[in-house]
Write a protein that holds these residues in place. Structure first.
Motif, PDB file in Angstrom:
ATOM      1  N   MET A 106       0.839  -1.174   0.000  1.00  0.00           N
ATOM      2  CA  MET A 106       0.000   0.000   0.000  1.00  0.00           C
ATOM      3  C   MET A 106       0.887   1.241   0.000  1.00  0.00           C
ATOM      4  SD  MET A 106      -2.558   1.159   2.977  1.00  0.00           S
ATOM      5  CE  MET A 106      -4.116   1.750   2.490  1.00  0.00           C
ATOM      6  N   THR A 107       0.620   2.141  -0.901  1.00  0.00           N
ATOM      7  CA  THR A 107       1.384   3.370  -1.012  1.00  0.00           C
ATOM      8  C   THR A 107       0.548   4.526  -0.483  1.00  0.00           C
ATOM      9  OG1 THR A 107       2.423   2.520  -3.008  1.00  0.00           O
ATOM     10  CG2 THR A 107       2.630   4.868  -2.582  1.00  0.00           C
ATOM     11  N   LEU A 108       1.131   5.303   0.364  1.00  0.00           N
ATOM     12  CA  LEU A 108       0.435   6.487   0.876  1.00  0.00           C
ATOM     13  C   LEU A 108       0.802   7.690   0.026  1.00  0.00           C
ATOM     14  CD1 LEU A 108       0.930   6.099   4.728  1.00  0.00           C
ATOM     15  CD2 LEU A 108      -1.108   5.632   3.387  1.00  0.00           C
ATOM     16  N   GLU A 109      -0.202   8.384  -0.442  1.00  0.00           N
ATOM     17  CA  GLU A 109       0.052   9.611  -1.195  1.00  0.00           C
ATOM     18  C   GLU A 109       0.098  10.772  -0.225  1.00  0.00           C
ATOM     19  OE1 GLU A 109      -2.150  10.261  -4.809  1.00  0.00           O
ATOM     20  OE2 GLU A 109      -2.827   8.177  -4.745  1.00  0.00           O
TER      21      GLU A 109
END
Length: 134
Positions: A1-4
């Protein structure tokens, strides 16, 4: 999961009437603004149940913050609408007693209305006094 990550000057929580008005004021002042809304569309919360009434403040003690905000907001809103040719009406309001013992309550409302600069006309409805056309 990538956090923007985002950068902004202000975050307004809620896209109802007040939230959008705040966001507009901030944006017009040159701020970058994010508006966060839990609903699927703007204006679906409390704003969707707006009674469309410009409140006069007559239900609150005359020097209370609520009364003062209603009174100044009422005048601001009427001026705003008139300056921008926004259709609006000063329709008034009927407050009617349905029992003799409510006469004192009506007198209290009438006193607060006078203190708030709300014009009154009194009438009789089915034998009960009723301040009307506020």
């Amino acid at each position: 999961m990538t956090l923007e990550r985002y950068e902004t000057d202000a975050v307004v929580i809620g896209a109802g009437v007040i939230g959008l008005a705040c966001a507009r004021a901030l944006a017009r002042a040159g701020q970058s603004v994010f508006v966060l809304e839990a609903g699927a569309h703007w204006g679906e919360g409390t704003s969707s149940r707006n009674s469309e009434v410009i409140h006069a403040g007559l239900y609150y003690p005359p020097e209370s913050l609520k009364a003062r905000l209603c009174i100044s907001g009422r005048e601001f809103l009427y001026d705003y609408c008139e300056q921008r040719d926004i259709p609006h009406r000063r329709t008034g309001k009927w407050i009617i007693a349905t029992a003799d013992e409510q006469g004192a309550v009506l007198q209290g409302i009438a006193g607060r209305a006078r203190d708030c600069g709300v014009p009154l006309e009194w009438g009789i409805t089915d034998g009960f006094p009723a301040p009307c056309r506020m």
